[in-house]
Write an enzyme that holds these catalytic residues in place. Sequence first.
Site, PDB file in Angstrom:
ATOM      1  N   ARG A 102      -6.302  -1.852   6.921  1.00  0.00           N
ATOM      2  CA  ARG A 102      -7.851  -1.936   7.542  1.00  0.00           C
ATOM      3  C   ARG A 102      -8.263  -2.385   7.043  1.00  0.00           C
ATOM      4  O   ARG A 102      -8.264  -3.097   5.316  1.00  0.00           O
ATOM      5  CB  ARG A 102      -8.275  -0.452   7.308  1.00  0.00           C
ATOM      6  CG  ARG A 102      -8.726   0.097   6.261  1.00  0.00           C
ATOM      7  CD  ARG A 102      -9.436   1.260   6.639  1.00  0.00           C
ATOM      8  NE  ARG A 102      -9.226   2.638   6.085  1.00  0.00           N
ATOM      9  CZ  ARG A 102      -9.948   3.778   5.209  1.00  0.00           C
ATOM     10  NH1 ARG A 102     -10.146   3.749   6.566  1.00  0.00           N
ATOM     11  NH2 ARG A 102     -10.124   4.565   4.035  1.00  0.00           N
ATOM     12  N   ASN A 144     -18.311   0.116   8.111  1.00  0.00           N
ATOM     13  CA  ASN A 144     -18.260   1.657   7.537  1.00  0.00           C
ATOM     14  C   ASN A 144     -17.554   1.685   6.092  1.00  0.00           C
ATOM     15  O   ASN A 144     -16.508   1.006   5.683  1.00  0.00           O
ATOM     16  CB  ASN A 144     -16.174   2.046   8.001  1.00  0.00           C
ATOM     17  CG  ASN A 144     -16.045   4.079   7.373  1.00  0.00           C
ATOM     18  OD1 ASN A 144     -17.282   5.084   8.137  1.00  0.00           O
ATOM     19  ND2 ASN A 144     -15.039   4.013   7.582  1.00  0.00           N
ATOM     20  N   GLU A 145     -17.996   2.350   4.935  1.00  0.00           N
ATOM     21  CA  GLU A 145     -18.046   2.362   3.722  1.00  0.00           C
ATOM     22  C   GLU A 145     -17.927   0.822   3.327  1.00  0.00           C
ATOM     23  O   GLU A 145     -16.623   0.199   2.954  1.00  0.00           O
ATOM     24  CB  GLU A 145     -16.686   2.745   3.135  1.00  0.00           C
ATOM     25  CG  GLU A 145     -16.772   4.187   4.024  1.00  0.00           C
ATOM     26  CD  GLU A 145     -15.961   5.674   3.082  1.00  0.00           C
ATOM     27  OE1 GLU A 145     -14.294   4.449   2.724  1.00  0.00           O
ATOM     28  OE2 GLU A 145     -16.024   6.174   2.409  1.00  0.00           O
ATOM     29  N   CYS A 161     -14.105 -11.852  -2.374  1.00  0.00           N
ATOM     30  CA  CYS A 161     -13.583 -12.148  -1.899  1.00  0.00           C
ATOM     31  C   CYS A 161     -13.157 -13.840  -2.517  1.00  0.00           C
ATOM     32  O   CYS A 161     -14.200 -14.107  -2.744  1.00  0.00           O
ATOM     33  CB  CYS A 161     -13.796 -12.718  -0.088  1.00  0.00           C
ATOM     34  SG  CYS A 161     -12.424 -13.961   0.415  1.00  0.00           S
ATOM     35  N   CYS A 176     -11.620 -16.524  -1.614  1.00  0.00           N
ATOM     36  CA  CYS A 176     -10.977 -17.784  -1.027  1.00  0.00           C
ATOM     37  C   CYS A 176     -12.239 -18.890  -1.192  1.00  0.00           C
ATOM     38  O   CYS A 176     -13.770 -18.337  -1.623  1.00  0.00           O
ATOM     39  CB  CYS A 176     -11.470 -17.364   1.004  1.00  0.00           C
ATOM     40  SG  CYS A 176     -12.722 -16.981   2.024  1.00  0.00           S
ATOM     41  N   GLU A 201     -19.384  12.352   5.067  1.00  0.00           N
ATOM     42  CA  GLU A 201     -17.871  12.380   5.402  1.00  0.00           C
ATOM     43  C   GLU A 201     -17.500  13.369   4.414  1.00  0.00           C
ATOM     44  O   GLU A 201     -17.810  13.005   2.844  1.00  0.00           O
ATOM     45  CB  GLU A 201     -17.093  11.366   5.246  1.00  0.00           C
ATOM     46  CG  GLU A 201     -16.612  10.299   6.536  1.00  0.00           C
ATOM     47  CD  GLU A 201     -15.889   9.215   6.285  1.00  0.00           C
ATOM     48  OE1 GLU A 201     -14.613   9.387   5.019  1.00  0.00           O
ATOM     49  OE2 GLU A 201     -16.161   8.057   6.783  1.00  0.00           O
ATOM     50  N   TRP A 237      -4.599  10.116  -0.823  1.00  0.00           N
ATOM     51  CA  TRP A 237      -4.906   9.001  -1.521  1.00  0.00           C
ATOM     52  C   TRP A 237      -4.745   9.697  -2.707  1.00  0.00           C
ATOM     53  O   TRP A 237      -5.138   8.436  -3.240  1.00  0.00           O
ATOM     54  CB  TRP A 237      -6.117   8.223  -0.867  1.00  0.00           C
ATOM     55  CG  TRP A 237      -7.209   9.461  -0.386  1.00  0.00           C
ATOM     56  CD1 TRP A 237      -7.789   9.557   0.733  1.00  0.00           C
ATOM     57  CD2 TRP A 237      -8.391   9.487  -1.421  1.00  0.00           C
ATOM     58  NE1 TRP A 237      -9.153   9.542   0.242  1.00  0.00           N
ATOM     59  CE2 TRP A 237      -9.113  10.101  -0.668  1.00  0.00           C
ATOM     60  CE3 TRP A 237      -8.368   9.557  -2.584  1.00  0.00           C
ATOM     61  CZ2 TRP A 237      -9.983  10.724  -1.616  1.00  0.00           C
ATOM     62  CZ3 TRP A 237      -9.833   9.666  -3.638  1.00  0.00           C
ATOM     63  CH2 TRP A 237     -10.568  10.647  -2.532  1.00  0.00           C
ATOM     64  N   GLU A 257      -3.044   8.638   7.295  1.00  0.00           N
ATOM     65  CA  GLU A 257      -4.027   9.654   6.745  1.00  0.00           C
ATOM     66  C   GLU A 257      -3.237  10.671   8.008  1.00  0.00           C
ATOM     67  O   GLU A 257      -4.271  11.759   8.028  1.00  0.00           O
ATOM     68  CB  GLU A 257      -5.265   9.170   7.255  1.00  0.00           C
ATOM     69  CG  GLU A 257      -5.738   8.232   6.404  1.00  0.00           C
ATOM     70  CD  GLU A 257      -7.639   7.407   6.690  1.00  0.00           C
ATOM     71  OE1 GLU A 257      -7.899   8.246   8.076  1.00  0.00           O
ATOM     72  OE2 GLU A 257      -8.297   7.347   5.756  1.00  0.00           O
ATOM     73  N   LYS A 258      -2.101  10.785   8.345  1.00  0.00           N
ATOM     74  CA  LYS A 258      -1.614  11.860   9.134  1.00  0.00           C
ATOM     75  C   LYS A 258      -1.461  13.775   7.897  1.00  0.00           C
ATOM     76  O   LYS A 258      -1.588  14.271   8.278  1.00  0.00           O
ATOM     77  CB  LYS A 258      -0.048  11.915   9.936  1.00  0.00           C
ATOM     78  CG  LYS A 258       0.500  11.463   8.460  1.00  0.00           C
ATOM     79  CD  LYS A 258       2.028  11.440   9.588  1.00  0.00           C
ATOM     80  CE  LYS A 258       3.046  10.811   8.358  1.00  0.00           C
ATOM     81  NZ  LYS A 258       2.803   9.675   8.185  1.00  0.00           N
ATOM     82  N   PHE A 259      -1.862  13.021   6.479  1.00  0.00           N
ATOM     83  CA  PHE A 259      -1.676  14.101   5.792  1.00  0.00           C
ATOM     84  C   PHE A 259      -3.051  14.375   5.120  1.00  0.00           C
ATOM     85  O   PHE A 259      -3.077  15.185   4.160  1.00  0.00           O
ATOM     86  CB  PHE A 259      -0.526  13.807   4.652  1.00  0.00           C
ATOM     87  CG  PHE A 259       0.912  13.490   4.780  1.00  0.00           C
ATOM     88  CD1 PHE A 259       1.737  14.720   6.123  1.00  0.00           C
ATOM     89  CD2 PHE A 259       2.151  12.839   5.123  1.00  0.00           C
ATOM     90  CE1 PHE A 259       2.502  14.825   6.123  1.00  0.00           C
ATOM     91  CE2 PHE A 259       2.893  12.716   5.633  1.00  0.00           C
ATOM     92  CZ  PHE A 259       3.407  13.615   6.066  1.00  0.00           C
TER      93      PHE A 259
HETATM   94  C1  GLA Z   1     -13.248   7.357   4.032  1.00  0.00           C
HETATM   95  C2  GLA Z   1     -13.211   6.522   5.137  1.00  0.00           C
HETATM   96  C3  GLA Z   1     -12.363   7.239   5.789  1.00  0.00           C
HETATM   97  C4  GLA Z   1     -11.247   8.186   5.573  1.00  0.00           C
HETATM   98  C5  GLA Z   1     -11.745   8.623   4.413  1.00  0.00           C
HETATM   99  C6  GLA Z   1     -10.057   9.376   3.897  1.00  0.00           C
HETATM  100  O1  GLA Z   1     -14.083   7.757   3.617  1.00  0.00           O
HETATM  101  O2  GLA Z   1     -14.297   6.281   5.390  1.00  0.00           O
HETATM  102  O3  GLA Z   1     -12.139   6.592   7.210  1.00  0.00           O
HETATM  103  O4  GLA Z   1     -10.380   7.260   5.331  1.00  0.00           O
HETATM  104  O5  GLA Z   1     -11.722   8.144   3.811  1.00  0.00           O
HETATM  105  O6  GLA Z   1     -10.684  10.641   2.680  1.00  0.00           O
END
Ligand code: GLA
Length: 672
Positions: free
Chosen positions: A105, A143-144, A152, A154, A299, A307, A347-349
């Site tokens: 991503r 997002n973030e 970058c 380039c 979040e 992670w 991110e399934k875990f």
């Molecule tokens: C970040 C992202 C989310 C997700 C979480 C996992 O905060 O914004 O999409 O990947 O990390 O902790």
Amino acid sequence: MTIRYGGDYNPEQWPREVWDDDVRLMQRGGVNLATVAVFSWARLEPRPGEYDFGWLDDVLDTLHAGGIRVDLATATASPPPWLAKLHPETLPVTQDGVRLSVGSRQQYCPSSPVYRDYARRLVERLVERYAGHPALELWHVNNEYGCHVSRCYCDVSATAFRAWLEAQYGSIDELNRAWGTAFWSQHYDSFDEVEPPRTAPTLGNPTQLLDFDRFSSDELLACYLAEVEVIRAGSDVPITTNFMGFFKPVDYWKWAPHVDVVSDDTYPDPADPDSPAYGAMVHDLMRSLGGGAPWILMEQSPSAVNWRARNAPKAPGQMRAWSYQSVARGADGILFFQWRQSAAGSEKFHSGMVPHGGTETRVWREIEQLGGELRRLSGPDTGIEGSRVPADVAITLDWDSWWAIEQPASPTTVSYLEVLFAWHRAFTSLGFAVDFVRADGDLTPYRVVVAPAHFVATDAEVSNLAAFAEAGGTLVVGFGTAVLDEHLHVRLGGYLGEPLRRALGLWIEEFAPPAGPDLRAGGGGTTPRVPIDGDVLGGAAMGSVWAEFVRTGDAETLASFTDGALAGWPAVTRRAVGGGGGWYVATLPEQPALTRLAERVAAEAGLERPEAVADGSDVEAVRRGELVFVINHGPDDARLLIDGTDVLTGAEASGSILAPHGVAIVADAQLS
Ligand code: GLA
């Protein structure tokens, strides 16, 4: 208004029939806000210029029918694979020249006009379609920003960097002067010759590095502002983008004026005993970025993340305790990543509010309990939402200093964050509320201002800090401050620019950081330390990170170095001016000594240490508006020593027991 409660909702990962269940469960769990479409670009625009909004209409309508409000993302955080096929030049390049690929991503170059253009078109369509949707509560841009790709290298970025430099300096002569290119034959004849700081034979030009840090933060901000402009043209719903606490690549002071509400993502490690103290610092920053206004915890994890090398779950009650810590420190919203734990993907875990095990689980029960409580706490009766956290103490935070002091070829290895954390913790462990401020901001609301390791200081910052001390405020300056100007040129004639030298009554002759063999190579094993002694520190103690030869003028020495080349030289000084004055601290005293020092500083500034509200070993107490939040982070039960009513239970607070991770929110608080 109610306290917002909810999380990232990714229904596109699930069959349609699950969505109705989701809404029913959200209602049961007290959820009132869902963040939608964060990673939906590939579904919304499956082929260039071909949009498919039908499913998102359905999601928003379904949520709306269930009374759930929507924080609608602009979906630009992760471009679809077709963009890279069509325009490989939108893929970012690392410092070593590696072009990053699709399949994860955030694979976009922030300076890419092509990326920005596709993003703009998508946002235009979203605004056109959903600006009037009755469920819409908030726009969530991207997002973030920068979480994986904050810079970058380039060719497109190189061109943008040159344009940015030209706008800053006006002429190549000015750039040469600012960058000090007389050194090592770095003189540039035109902007065309300038490159981003790509991997080079050895140490790069420090000002070039710093300018690239500034540029990279600005480029991400430009991406954000481009989307904001599109939204503003068609919607007056508030806009946010989720910050990431103390995130080094992005200067949030520059961003904060452009968000309608500050929001933050925070993932403290449940296995780290320092996490509550660190979390407190992060939340204080979020409140400070918004000038004291309430913010949203956008979040956090319901339990484990996926992670870290080892991912500890949150202990029973820990998620709730940490959520209330955010509320105590100014949050009016508690949201999670994510609603339903993914069944597939990387991110399934990572835990979700609805775990793989469904609702017969500890995590769900805790989610439901907290949602119910926040619903009961919402509304005018408790007066939580919108209320403020008054602070008498502030710490300066400066991204330029952070970037510069951690550059190679500095006097020593410094973690800027570690230094801030030590100072923040010293005051908060005494019960004082702490804000973060810009050194050139308004310092007048504070009685004590601490400027730790403020390595890079403009004349305006130096004057502002000095003026605060001269006007009767209590200024505490930490080592390594005002060594450089904004172009990273040394302030000559002894470190610490005038008028700070005058306000503190001293100057710095030489640095003498504690060192051991092979520190830079990561060797040496233990942290090098230097002994210090003085009543203000509670006696003999150790300092680490940094030390200096301090030459005092009319400052008095309150603690000294006691060994080696520095033996007998000042470690802590004070120059009194009226009720305030200027303190100087030439090393980082170990935590108990720093806390003693903070207590002394506060006392001399006329600040009384708040009385203990509980008898436990690690109990946090924060006043927000009319309420006192008490949170037990320790391993043992704590007994409340405060009169008043616990609004969570309706019971009298005094004498009641808080188990580990227990929380009390006390109204009409009086110390008994
Ligand atoms: C970040 C992202 C989310 C997700 C979480 C996992 O905060 O914004 O999409 O990947 O990390 O902790």
